[in-house]
Every structure is written in structure tokens, then in C-alpha cells.
Design an enzyme around this catalytic site. Structure first.
Site, short mmCIF file in Angstrom:
data_model
loop_
_atom_site.label_atom_id
_atom_site.label_comp_id
_atom_site.label_asym_id
_atom_site.label_seq_id
_atom_site.Cartn_x
_atom_site.Cartn_y
_atom_site.Cartn_z
N ASP A 35 33.37 37.74 46.35
CA ASP A 35 34.32 36.80 46.93
C ASP A 35 33.75 36.28 48.24
O ASP A 35 33.19 37.05 49.02
CB ASP A 35 35.66 37.50 47.15
CG ASP A 35 36.79 36.53 47.45
OD1 ASP A 35 36.74 35.85 48.49
OD2 ASP A 35 37.72 36.46 46.63
N ILE A 36 33.88 34.98 48.48
CA ILE A 36 33.34 34.41 49.73
C ILE A 36 34.22 34.70 50.93
O ILE A 36 33.80 34.49 52.07
CB ILE A 36 33.08 32.89 49.61
CG1 ILE A 36 34.36 32.13 49.33
CG2 ILE A 36 32.02 32.60 48.56
CD1 ILE A 36 34.23 30.62 49.46
N ASN A 92 46.29 37.55 40.57
CA ASN A 92 47.34 36.73 41.17
C ASN A 92 47.67 35.62 40.18
O ASN A 92 46.77 35.00 39.62
CB ASN A 92 46.87 36.12 42.49
CG ASN A 92 46.57 37.17 43.54
OD1 ASN A 92 47.25 38.19 43.60
ND2 ASN A 92 45.57 36.94 44.35
N GLY A 98 49.66 33.78 45.63
CA GLY A 98 48.37 33.74 46.31
C GLY A 98 47.22 33.23 45.46
O GLY A 98 46.08 33.25 45.91
N GLN A 99 47.49 32.77 44.23
CA GLN A 99 46.40 32.23 43.41
C GLN A 99 45.99 30.88 43.99
O GLN A 99 46.83 29.99 44.15
CB GLN A 99 46.82 32.09 41.95
CG GLN A 99 45.67 31.66 41.05
CD GLN A 99 46.06 31.56 39.58
OE1 GLN A 99 47.22 31.67 39.22
NE2 GLN A 99 45.06 31.37 38.74
N HIS A 105 41.24 35.17 36.93
CA HIS A 105 40.24 36.02 37.57
C HIS A 105 40.88 37.30 38.08
O HIS A 105 42.02 37.31 38.49
CB HIS A 105 39.51 35.29 38.70
CG HIS A 105 40.38 34.77 39.79
ND1 HIS A 105 41.17 33.64 39.64
CD2 HIS A 105 40.58 35.20 41.06
CE1 HIS A 105 41.81 33.40 40.77
NE2 HIS A 105 41.48 34.33 41.65
N HIS A 107 40.47 40.38 40.83
CA HIS A 107 39.87 40.82 42.08
C HIS A 107 39.64 42.32 41.97
O HIS A 107 40.57 43.07 41.65
CB HIS A 107 40.82 40.59 43.26
CG HIS A 107 41.17 39.16 43.51
ND1 HIS A 107 40.59 38.43 44.51
CD2 HIS A 107 42.05 38.33 42.89
CE1 HIS A 107 41.10 37.22 44.51
NE2 HIS A 107 42.00 37.13 43.53
#
Length: 119
Positions: A35-36, A92, A98-99, A105, A107
Site C-alpha cells: 500500500d502506498i 472495505n 473507507g473504500q 481488494h 488489506h
């Protein structure tokens, strides 16, 4: 259309190699990358290569790929040495949850205490 690459989807662009990502694992059906904007010392996203807007639509249309995403999340946790200390897998669904990228995907979070509820 679900399952088809979406031209405006960041994760579809990562799958197609148009946007760089720090890959952790790759299979025929999934990609895992860092994750960035990590929320834990280890924060890896596991995505299906096919486009589905969220986890529920993925599970309904392609349950074997949904299972692949979960299996790969476990493999990421093992590779990152999280399996002995605990980790969280989060999906999410919807902006209110919070998506921010509407491509299913998971997390994979770990490397620090993850008490529930978060925050």
C-alpha cells in the site's frame, strides 16, 4: 462490466502494468502489492486480476477467485512473518466504509498491535 478491465480503475492499471506498484506476490488470478499509504508496518493489498467493484460482487460472480484472494492474503502474511504474531485481513465495501478504489481488494495488516475496534 464486472470482470472486464476498467480504463479509469487504478488497480486495473496496476494489473495491466500501466501504473507501477511494489509487487509482493503474483498468481494467475491475483496480485499483491504494498500500500502506498501504509496504516501498519506491514500493509499489503491483495487484488483479483479481474475487475469487480467490491468483495461481495467478487464472491457472488467468481467465488473461486475470491478464495484465491483470501489464500494469497494468508501467503502474504506468512511471507511477511505475520502468521505467528497475528494479522488482519480487511475488505472495505463502499465509500462510507473507507473504500477509495472500487476494485475488490483485501488489506493485509500487521507488524503492530491491532486491537479492535480500530481507532
Amino acid at each position: 462490466m464486472a470482470g472486464e478491465p476498467q480504463g479509469d480503475c487504478l488497480f486495473c492499471k496496476i494489473v495491466q502494468g500501466e501504473v507501477p506498484a511494489t509487487l509482493v506476490r503474483a498468481t494467475e488470478t491475483t496480485l499483491a502489492f504494498r500500500d502506498i499509504n501504509p496504516q501498519a508496518p506491514t500493509h499489503v493489498l491483495v487484488i483479483p486480476r479481474l475487475h469487480y467493484p467490491d468483495a461481495a460482487s467478487l464472491a457472488a460472480a467468481a467465488p473461486s477467485v475470491a478464495a484465491d484472494v483470501l489464500r494469497e492474503a494468508g501467503e502474504v502474511a506468512a511471507d511477511e512473518k505475520l502468521d505467528g504474531q497475528g494479522y488482519r485481513i480487511v475488505f472495505n465495501t463502499g465509500a462510507g466504509a473507507g473504500q477509495t478504489v472500487f476494485h475488490a481488494h483485501a488489506h493485509v495488516l500487521g507488524g503492530r498491535g491491532l486491537n479492535w475496534p480500530p481507532g
